[in-house]
Design an enzyme around this catalytic site. Structure first.
Site, PDB file in Angstrom:
ATOM      1  N   SER A 155       6.989   1.316  -1.530  1.00 18.78           N
ATOM      2  CA  SER A 155       6.124   1.775  -0.438  1.00 18.78           C
ATOM      3  C   SER A 155       4.920   0.857  -0.369  1.00 18.78           C
ATOM      4  O   SER A 155       3.843   1.184  -0.852  1.00 18.78           O
ATOM      5  CB  SER A 155       5.642   3.210  -0.705  1.00 18.78           C
ATOM      6  OG  SER A 155       6.713   4.102  -0.888  1.00 18.78           O
ATOM      7  N   GLU A 156       5.136  -0.321   0.221  1.00 20.87           N
ATOM      8  CA  GLU A 156       4.032  -1.283   0.238  1.00 20.87           C
ATOM      9  C   GLU A 156       2.827  -0.727   0.987  1.00 20.87           C
ATOM     10  O   GLU A 156       1.688  -0.856   0.543  1.00 20.87           O
ATOM     11  CB  GLU A 156       4.465  -2.604   0.893  1.00 20.87           C
ATOM     12  CG  GLU A 156       5.379  -3.463   0.031  1.00 20.87           C
ATOM     13  CD  GLU A 156       6.807  -2.980   0.085  1.00 20.87           C
ATOM     14  OE1 GLU A 156       7.097  -2.101   0.924  1.00 20.87           O
ATOM     15  OE2 GLU A 156       7.634  -3.464  -0.706  1.00 20.87           O
ATOM     16  N   PHE A 189       7.032  -9.386  -3.305  1.00 20.40           N
ATOM     17  CA  PHE A 189       7.119 -10.695  -2.655  1.00 20.40           C
ATOM     18  C   PHE A 189       6.070 -10.724  -1.550  1.00 20.40           C
ATOM     19  O   PHE A 189       5.920  -9.757  -0.803  1.00 20.40           O
ATOM     20  CB  PHE A 189       8.515 -10.926  -2.051  1.00 20.40           C
ATOM     21  CG  PHE A 189       9.566 -11.295  -3.055  1.00 20.40           C
ATOM     22  CD1 PHE A 189      10.237 -10.307  -3.767  1.00 20.40           C
ATOM     23  CD2 PHE A 189       9.887 -12.613  -3.301  1.00 20.40           C
ATOM     24  CE1 PHE A 189      11.204 -10.637  -4.703  1.00 20.40           C
ATOM     25  CE2 PHE A 189      10.860 -12.955  -4.238  1.00 20.40           C
ATOM     26  CZ  PHE A 189      11.515 -11.965  -4.936  1.00 20.40           C
ATOM     27  N   ALA A 190       5.378 -11.838  -1.425  1.00 19.49           N
ATOM     28  CA  ALA A 190       4.327 -11.948  -0.411  1.00 19.49           C
ATOM     29  C   ALA A 190       4.870 -11.660   0.981  1.00 19.49           C
ATOM     30  O   ALA A 190       4.135 -11.215   1.862  1.00 19.49           O
ATOM     31  CB  ALA A 190       3.703 -13.336  -0.447  1.00 19.49           C
ATOM     32  N   ASP A 191       6.156 -11.908   1.167  1.00 20.18           N
ATOM     33  CA  ASP A 191       6.764 -11.640   2.466  1.00 20.18           C
ATOM     34  C   ASP A 191       6.610 -10.173   2.852  1.00 20.18           C
ATOM     35  O   ASP A 191       6.649  -9.842   4.028  1.00 20.18           O
ATOM     36  CB  ASP A 191       8.252 -12.016   2.428  1.00 20.18           C
ATOM     37  CG  ASP A 191       8.499 -13.380   1.777  1.00 20.18           C
ATOM     38  OD1 ASP A 191       8.964 -14.289   2.450  1.00 20.18           O
ATOM     39  OD2 ASP A 191       8.206 -13.497   0.567  1.00 20.18           O
ATOM     40  N   HIS A 194      12.005 -14.115   1.520  1.00 21.37           N
ATOM     41  CA  HIS A 194      11.534 -14.043   0.142  1.00 21.37           C
ATOM     42  C   HIS A 194      10.934 -15.379  -0.305  1.00 21.37           C
ATOM     43  O   HIS A 194      10.831 -15.640  -1.489  1.00 21.37           O
ATOM     44  CB  HIS A 194      12.684 -13.674  -0.810  1.00 21.37           C
ATOM     45  CG  HIS A 194      13.170 -12.250  -0.684  1.00 21.37           C
ATOM     46  ND1 HIS A 194      13.704 -11.750   0.469  1.00 21.37           N
ATOM     47  CD2 HIS A 194      13.183 -11.229  -1.569  1.00 21.37           C
ATOM     48  CE1 HIS A 194      14.052 -10.485   0.296  1.00 21.37           C
ATOM     49  NE2 HIS A 194      13.742 -10.137  -0.934  1.00 21.37           N
TER      50      HIS A 194
END
Lengths: 369, 290, 351
Positions: free
Chosen positions: C62-63, C86-88, C132
């Site tokens: 749950s970003e 991941f920064a994505d 990614h």
């Protein structure tokens, strides 16, 4: 020179899952000598990091960069038993060597080239950061200043130095710095060649002189001793495919050395013609381009010189000087003195002596077309 | 909380909100505003259950929540007027109110639900025994982050009470068109105990609010309270959406007033009226934003 | 082995998190799959849950939720460090940073500090594919109140994280994946490798200028961060040794400092500047800084400031095709070599 094969270091298959792993960190320097069992490189699989050990001792040649991904089973390094094999391999690999193990002070390529040419030790220059061409130039200028700074006594007058001469001297200096020269000498009865020239000249209506016979004889001797028709490229001896003998000719204070190609394919008359032609050309235009001779011959016997030690020229294994010992009381007993300087890394004394012996024999029994 | 005190609070909130449209029309308050008229029962009931150290998180329709949690009508009005001496220095305005440690609101729906959940996590680690309240409307259940928050709150048994003020409409969209299923079932899906109060009687709402906050505070996990909350004033002061009918049977004010002696109610109304008259006649109000 | 000499960047980050949590019990760490034994996708949080129990929260996927929750934790007085795997995936939490955490201190005023640190692995080089492999930090650069920081080889993460956790606002902290396995270093280690180093500050965090000759003698300044700065070390070295093109490589940690004057001093000294990043080109970090360099250093510039970045395209999964999109070292080297020879304007005024 036969290289001893290097041992290749490959990535083991560590688990059933990973077809590729990542090389994360080299643990030994490029060119470093490692003992068997030393940890060489850390690789990372999807599960863990492990260190790969050296299967034998040797000089390490790294084949991949840190961070690279490689397939399991691929070769990531070579271990060379001999340092010279490592050096050759690392250079021809086409990849730049990374930090060298001998920790020389970093210098730019341009700086090294200038330093080499000027005889400056680049490793002795201490700077912040990397030694640049400008640092080398400044050092050269400083040295020049130092020598200029001593007040010259006013007891001499300047005259011009022929440009070719300075250039040639610089080339000789480089050659002298890089080589250890040996010297052998022999004496040859002058009579046979003098007689030959007289007879040949009459029969062929050509003006031939002993120098022409020297050229032809030297070419024949070089055919039997190819290592004297060679040069040194780093650690390798390279034998020229053609014989080109540079003949030193003095022209109005200048010395030029036009090269005669393949004298063995020529008649004495051809050689004489070439010699006259080269002299004329040299007189007309003293600024001829530098010689590409493979061997050098200087004949000072007519100037009363008995023996002289010639200087080795860059990219030549040997050079021959001819002087003369006259015997005024008996012209038949006149002898030439041959002096051969040779590059000791290519030719040893015994071989040089045998060459000279062969040449001497040829000169005492001249029979040429 | 006794009923007269509750009525006073509710009446104060109602009167305060009723006076705002005129200020908007005169340009003393700029921008938009979302009045909470009709929601007073739940607001005051929850406010009554708050203890020192508890924190309240609200949304765009937060004036009532603010007044119930802090009692600072003066500070609120200064902030609405955009003044530097407002509680947020005039930078927050109607939708972004804050008393550090006590009250935070933002009009970006759903975000404050997560924020409240996080605040509760902080409370759980640093000073257990306090409770956190998150007010949200039925419309907020369109936002995914609400469900992420409920999930996380339930997993960690956070001391947060989610108080849903269900007014049956999201801006202009009736609930039937924006909310599938049932609000209470959503909490049940995360195993969060939920209490539904259909009545707008203060006397029905107040014990539910008290119990829910106490349970959360005690550390037994998050709680939810779903309240009926008529939206009497339309979506916003600029809006052309309709407000509900006052005194239609669900308006909590007249419903509570019926349980109070008329004389007492009148005294309270007069008292509140004088207090707000004075506040709304403040000279700085005419001076506008500074 | 306790010094930077033998640590990877990932290990040094892990050590920093341990130290921060041990020193300050307000520091908490949250993220998906960060608990032991897994210890995070890149193992940066390994050991923390074992050592610090409830202060380490392995959250659901749950970003948006975890960043929103972290903002609330910060308001409550904690110092949260959130790991986005991941920064994505940062995009899922964009609202939490853009409308919430970065705005709380500004909207609410004193007492509403929100020093959340969101850490995340970014970057290509492992063939992870389009979603990614990205470097999306540029999309966050202009968010008012949000500090954007990039870890690099020489940055001391313990000090830098402590600085950022002092707030007042949130920080986006990107870590290039390729750095994790790289050797951590320090300016003194760089100096012993032959670099001339100068350390200064940009936005409260260290920036390092490294060169082979004194900066005043350099032909240009090249500015890069994270793994790109690491890549540029070999490019800059080769340009110096082979071509006598001398670059001052500046690697800042803070990508959007409020004040860049210390950088402009270096640019004025050399007269040329290039910015290099792995993120996609156009409307990029380098584009903004190139504009500012032109504005601040106009009278001193011998050439227009340049910006190098990856192609603006989805990054292919195939590792060999990845290099068709992602910034190529060859292009950068050629570009810097050409820039060094550029003298298209007279330098007006002295310095």
């Amino acid at each position: 020179m036969n290289a001893v094969a290097a041992l290749e270091v490959e990535i083991p298959a560590l688990n059933a899952n990973d077809a590729r792993v990542q090389v994360t960190r080299w643990l030994a320097d490029e060119g470093q000598h490692v003992a068997a069992g030393t940890a060489l490189v850390t690789i990372e699989t999807s599960k863990a990091s492990i260190d790969v050990e050296a299967p034998s001792s040797g000089y390490l040649q790294r084949l991949v960069e840190e961070g690279a991904h490689v397939a399991t089973g691929s070769i990531v390094a070579r271990l060379h038993p001999r340092h010279e094999d490592y050096l050759r391999d690392a250079r021809t690999d086409g990849r730049p060597a990374t930090r060298p193990a001998d920790r020389r002070a970093p210098a730019t390529r341009a700086a090294r080239e200038l330093a080499d040419a000027a005889g400056v030790d680049v490793d002795a220059i201490a700077v912040d950061g990397v030694v640049t061409r400008r640092h080398v130039e400044e050092l050269i200028a400083r040295r020049q200043e130092c020598s200029n700074a001593m007040p010259a006594p006013d007891d001499s007058d300047p005259v011009a130095i022929a440009p070719r001469q300075l250039e040639f001297a610089q080339a000789l200096e480089i050659a002298a710095r890089r080589t250890v020269a040996g010297f052998v000498s022999s004496s040859v009865r002058a009579g046979p060649v003098v007689e030959f020239c007289r007879r040949y000249g009459a029969a062929n209506r050509a003006a031939v002189v002993p120098t022409d016979v020297f050229l032809r004889s030297t070419a024949a001797a070089l055919a039997a001793f190819p290592r004297l028709n060679a040069w040194r490229d780093g650690d390798t001896a390279r034998i020229y495919r053609q014989v080109r003998i540079g003949l030193a000719i003095e022209v109005g204070g200048n010395v030029v050395a036009p090269a005669l190609a393949s004298p063995a394919d020529l008649t004495i008359a051809d050689i004489a013609r070439w010699r006259l032609d080269a002299s004329l050309r040299a007189r007309r235009d003293p600024s001829l381009p530098a010689t590409d001779a493979t061997f050098s011959l200087t004949n000072l016997s007519d100037l009363g010189v008995e023996l002289f030690v010639p200087n080795l020229v860059p990219r030549q294994a040997a050079t021959l000087g001819v002087g003369r010992r006259s015997a005024d009381d008996d012209p038949e007993r006149a002898r030439w003195v041959l002096g051969l300087a040779f590059d000791h890394s290519l030719v040893n004394g015994a071989e040089a002596a045998r060459f000279l012996g062969t040449l001497t024999d040829l000169l005492e029994r001249p029979s040429w077309a | 909380m006794e009923l007269l005190g509750a009525y006073r609070q509710m009446y104060l909130i109602r009167s305060f909100e009723d006076r705002l449209p005129a200020l908007y029309r005169r340009g003393i308050i700029s921008g938009t505003g979302h009045l909470c008229s009709g929601q007073e029962a739940g607001t005051v009931a929850v406010g009554a259950a708050l203890e020192d150290g508890d924190a309240v998180f609200s949304n765009h329709r937060g004036h009532g929540h603010f007044l119930a949690a802090t009692g600072d009508a003066d500070g609120l009005l200064r902030e609405l007027a955009g003044r530097v001496d407002g509680i947020c220095g005039g930078r927050g305005g109607t939708q972004h109110l804050c008393v550090p440690g006590r009250f935070y609101s933002s009009g970006v729906l759903g975000g404050m639900v997560a924020c409240a959940t996080g605040f509760a996590a902080g409370v759980q680690l640093r000073r257990p025994g306090s409770a956190v309240v998150a007010f949200l409307g039925d419309g907020a259940f369109g936002e995914g982050i609400v469900y992420e928050s409920l999930n996380m709150a339930a997993l960690r048994a956070l001391p947060v009470t989610y108080v849903v003020e269900d007014n049956g409409v999201s801006q202009s969209t009736p609930k039937a068109h924006h909310l599938a299923g049932d609000i209470a079932d959503r909490f049940a899906a995360f195993a969060i105990t939920v209490t539904v109060v259909e009545s707008t009687e203060f006397a029905d709402v107040e014990p539910a609010a008290r119990e829910a906050l106490a349970a959360a505070r005690a550390g037994s996990g998050p709680r939810a309270l779903v309240l009926r909350a008529p939206r009497l004033a339309g979506h916003s002061v600029n809006s052309d959406t309709e407000g509900g009918e006052r005194d239609d049977g669900f308006d909590p004010l007249p419903r509570l007033r019926r349980h109070i002696a008329n004389r007492d109610a009148e005294l309270v109304e007069q008292d509140v009226g004088e207090e707000l008259d004075e506040l709304f006649a403040s000279p700085w109000l005419e001076a506008g934003a500074r | 082995m306790s010094n930077a000499q033998s640590l990877t960047v990932a290990a040094r980050l892990n050590r920093a998190l341990q130290d921060l949590m041990a020193d300050d019990d307000r520091v908490v760490v949250l993220g998906a799959d960060i608990a032991d034994p897994y210890g995070g996708a890149f193992k940066v949080t390994r050991g923390l849950s074992t050592a610090f129990g409830a202060r380490v929260w392995s959250t659901p996927v749950s970003e948006a939720g975890m960043v929103g929750v972290a903002a609330g934790m910060a308001l409550a007085g904690l110092r949260p460090i959130v790991e986005i795997m991941f920064a994505d995936f940062l995009t899922l939490a964009f609202d939490g940073l853009f409308n919430h955490a970065s705005k709380y201190p500004a909207m609410y005023g004193p007492g509403a500090e929100c020093p959340v640190v969101v850490r995340t692995p970014a970057g290509a080089g492992r063939g992870y594919g389009p979603t990614h492999s990205q470097c999306p930090e540029k999309f966050f650069l202009g968010v008012p109140g949000l500090a954007v920081v990039a870890a690099n080889r020489h940055l001391d993460p313990r000090k830098a994280l402590a600085t950022q956790l002092a707030g007042p606002g949130p920080t986006l902290w990107v870590e290039h994946k390729a750095l994790y396995g790289a050797a951590a270093t320090t300016t003194s280690m760089l100096s012993s490798e032959g670099w001339l180093c100068r350390e200064f500050e940009l936005g409260g965090l260290p920036a390092v200028a490294q060169s082979q000759v004194p900066i005043e003698d350099c032909d240009l300044v090249v500015v890069a961060y994270g793994e790109t700065a690491h890549m540029l070390e070999s490019i800059v070295t080769r340009l110096a040794i082979e071509d006598e093109v001398f670059c001052a490589l500046v690697s800042p940690a803070r990508l959007n400092p409020p004040d860049l004057e210390a950088l402009w001093d270096l640019v004025r000294a050399t007269g040329r500047v290039a910015f290099v990043e792995e993120g996609p080109e156009a409307w990029s970090w380098g584009a903004e800084l190139a504009y500012r360099a032109g504005r601040e250093c106009a009278a001193y510039l011998r050439a227009a400031p340049l910006s190098f970045a990856s192609r603006s395209d989805a990054i292919p999964c195939n590792m060999w095709r990845e290099s068709e999109v992602v910034l190529s070292p060859g292009t950068v080297a050629a570009g810097l070599r050409a820039l060094a020879r550029h003298n298209d304007r007279a330098v007006i005024g002295g310095h």
